[in-house]
Structure formats: C-alpha cells, structure tokens
Write an enzyme that holds these catalytic residues in place. Sequence first.
Site, mmCIF file in Angstrom:
data_model
loop_
_atom_site.group_PDB
_atom_site.id
_atom_site.type_symbol
_atom_site.label_atom_id
_atom_site.label_comp_id
_atom_site.label_asym_id
_atom_site.label_seq_id
_atom_site.Cartn_x
_atom_site.Cartn_y
_atom_site.Cartn_z
ATOM 1 N N LYS A 1 35.672 52.527 45.378
ATOM 2 C CA LYS A 1 34.747 53.632 45.091
ATOM 3 C C LYS A 1 35.446 54.734 44.274
ATOM 4 O O LYS A 1 34.800 55.432 43.499
ATOM 5 C CB LYS A 1 34.158 54.183 46.395
ATOM 6 C CG LYS A 1 33.231 53.181 47.088
ATOM 7 C CD LYS A 1 32.067 52.781 46.194
ATOM 8 C CE LYS A 1 31.112 51.800 46.828
ATOM 9 N NZ LYS A 1 29.991 51.412 45.962
ATOM 10 N N ASN B 1 23.924 50.142 42.247
ATOM 11 C CA ASN B 1 23.988 50.481 43.670
ATOM 12 C C ASN B 1 24.583 49.366 44.525
ATOM 13 O O ASN B 1 25.251 49.654 45.520
ATOM 14 C CB ASN B 1 22.569 50.828 44.154
ATOM 15 C CG ASN B 1 22.427 50.736 45.652
ATOM 16 O OD1 ASN B 1 22.853 51.632 46.393
ATOM 17 N ND2 ASN B 1 21.855 49.634 46.130
ATOM 18 N N TYR C 1 37.801 49.025 50.095
ATOM 19 C CA TYR C 1 36.486 49.634 49.840
ATOM 20 C C TYR C 1 36.649 51.047 49.264
ATOM 21 O O TYR C 1 36.039 51.390 48.250
ATOM 22 C CB TYR C 1 35.656 49.667 51.132
ATOM 23 C CG TYR C 1 34.349 50.402 50.954
ATOM 24 C CD1 TYR C 1 33.363 49.893 50.120
ATOM 25 C CD2 TYR C 1 34.123 51.632 51.587
ATOM 26 C CE1 TYR C 1 32.173 50.584 49.926
ATOM 27 C CE2 TYR C 1 32.934 52.315 51.404
ATOM 28 C CZ TYR C 1 31.965 51.785 50.570
ATOM 29 O OH TYR C 1 30.788 52.477 50.366
ATOM 30 N N ASP D 1 22.103 36.792 41.558
ATOM 31 C CA ASP D 1 23.413 37.133 42.107
ATOM 32 C C ASP D 1 24.176 37.848 41.002
ATOM 33 O O ASP D 1 24.476 37.261 39.957
ATOM 34 C CB ASP D 1 24.154 35.862 42.544
ATOM 35 C CG ASP D 1 25.486 36.187 43.198
ATOM 36 O OD1 ASP D 1 25.999 37.320 43.014
ATOM 37 O OD2 ASP D 1 26.021 35.311 43.906
ATOM 38 N N ALA E 1 39.214 52.350 47.790
ATOM 39 C CA ALA E 1 39.840 52.285 46.453
ATOM 40 C C ALA E 1 38.803 51.872 45.409
ATOM 41 O O ALA E 1 38.795 52.399 44.293
ATOM 42 C CB ALA E 1 40.997 51.293 46.478
#
Length: 293
Positions: free
Chosen positions: A188, A119, A184, A92, A186
């Site tokens: 990236k 990724n 999400y 994790d 923001a």
Amino acid sequence: MPGGPTRNADLWLGRARKNDASAAAARQAVAHLKPAVVVTGGSRGIGRAIAQRFASHGHHVAIVARTKDDLKNSALEIERHTGQPVLPITCDLTSPKAFAIISQDLEQAGYFLDVLVNNAGLGLAGPFVEQDETDIAQLVELNILVLTSLSRHALPAMLARRRGGLLNVASLGAYVPGPHQAAYYASKAYVVSLTEAMAVENYGSGVRFCVLAPGPVETRFHAKMGADTARYRRIIPALSPDAVARAAYRGYYFGLRVVAPGWLGPISHAALKILPHPISVPIMAWLLKRDAE
Ligand SMILES: NC(=O)c1ccc[n+]([C@@H]2O[C@H](COP(=O)([O-])OP(=O)(O)OC[C@H]3O[C@@H](n4cnc5c(N)ncnc54)[C@H](OP(=O)(O)O)[C@@H]3O)[C@@H](O)[C@H]2O)c1
C-alpha cells in the site's frame, strides 16, 4: 493579448489548456460512447460501495471481479438502489488480458473508460517468514502489478482526452511499516507513492489522481486474510464501506490528492506522517499481532 507571459504562466500553473485541438479530437473519437467509471473489486466491500456512490450521482458504472454470480447480484442491487444500469465484467485481473477484456466489454456495452477505481486488493496476516510464498506473490501481483499495469494502460487515453482520472485504493497502513502484515503494508506504500508521483507528473493535464487511504473498514477482508483476532480489530472502530465511499467520492471530485475517511482518518494520517518509526512501528506491531502469536 493572446500568448505572452500571462499565457505562459497560466500554462505553467496548469490553468490553461495546451493543444486543445488534439484533446477535442481524442474526445471526438469516443463521442459515440458514454463515459464509464470502472471499479475493480466492485462486487463487495469498499469497491461495491464506491460503485454505488458513483452510480447514485448519475455516473455509468462497470464493476470487475472474478465471481460471476456475486458480480451479477451486486450489479442488480446497485441498479435497484440507484436506477442506473451497472455493467458487470467478469475477469481475473491477474490475467495478462485483463485490460483488453475490460476495454472490449466496455465498448460492446457502449462505454469508454473515463474513471478507473483501482480497488481490488488482497491482505495477508501473520509473520512474513511463516507466510506462504505463493500467497505473498499473489498479494504483490494484485496490489502492485495489476494496479500499475491498469493505470499505465488507462492513462494515455485519459491524458489525450484531458478528462477522467484514477482513484487508487491504498490504506492508512501505507504510511507506516506493518509488522504481522508486512507485505500488505509495503504494497500500500507503493500505491501511495505511485499515485502521488503520477499526479505531479501530470499536473494541469485535466486528469485527476486521488489516493484513498482508509483505516479499518467493516468488510470480509480481515477474515479472509486471517486477521480477525488481531488487536486492532477490537480496539480501532471500523468504518462502514458506505462512509468510506462517500468520502472517496467527495474527495475525488474536490480534487484531493489523499483521502483519509472518517474523523479518525485525518488524525491518524497526520500522526503516522509525524511520528518517527521507532515509536510508530512497535505500536503497529502491537495492534496487528493476532491472539495466537
Ligand atoms: N477492509 C479494510 O479494512 C480496508 C482498509 C484499508 C484499505 N482496504 C483496501 O480496500 C480494497 C478493497 O478492500 P475490501 O475490504 O472491500 O475487500 P474485499 O471485501 O475482500 O473485496 C475484494 C474485491 O476484490 C475482488 N478481487 C479479488 N481478487 C481479484 C482478482 N484477482 N481479480 C478481480 N477481482 C478480484 C473480489 O471479488 P472476487 O473474489 O469475486 O474476485 C472483491 O470484489 C483493497 O485494496 C484493500 O486493500 C481495505
């Protein structure tokens, strides 16, 4: 003539290597190990396709995810397709020990971390104010904190060896605020900003920095974040993970700073950079809105 203005210009432009002796020593320190490409979130979707692409070009690959069985099956599938052994690392990434676990598993298998593909990422759809605080915190933790921490841990050794690189997975959403996927988008934007800044700080270091910015890709990601009924799912054609991986691999090796895959990718990338937000943000809001909202 050694030294002098030509040498200085070469150093400044990053064409010459300063202090090659220390780089040689750093490489010597891992000479008993093989270079590996580590793909986080490599058990499915885009990560798995990127892992397979690197493996098909003869790289040693390790894939990291939480679900052991998925990871093992994906590793076997990639091996079957490419003939390259793939190391599954169950971990994790939000654990504070994640980097130590990855490094240890790599070394035990006879590898060192050469290329890190950051990724693994999470999405979250719906109005920000209605989203669960814990879900938002998990998104920020994986998309921002984990990527930052893994990059920070991996970079010193890459710089010392003057080889390897970071391939960070962002999104075309990084270039515009995304109403109905606000956190999400923001997150990236942060990935693009960090990666491009690191690239300039380390220009001429021999280490590659590349950011992958795909539009929609056909994976379980959209269903998982509850965005399957959003308008963009019906209107914008989704790329296959393989097409994205092909562009990512090519872009990384050509030394591109930003890779926007597909024919629509570069056009959307340019449009999002040119259009003023009063025009682009309402368009995004319309595209990202779900049927029920
Ligand atoms: N799909 C798209 O349309 C799209 C478009 C642009 C950008 N992206 C970006 O591309 C990346 C991959 O997306 P995808 O569509 O391939 O997603 P996906 O199909 O949901 O795969 C996510 C991967 O990350 C792993 N993962 C999730 N949480 C983790 C954790 N805490 N620790 C370790 N591994 C973890 C998952 O495995 P486990 O659950 O087993 O851990 C899985 O391997 C993301 O960063 C996403 O933001 C996707």
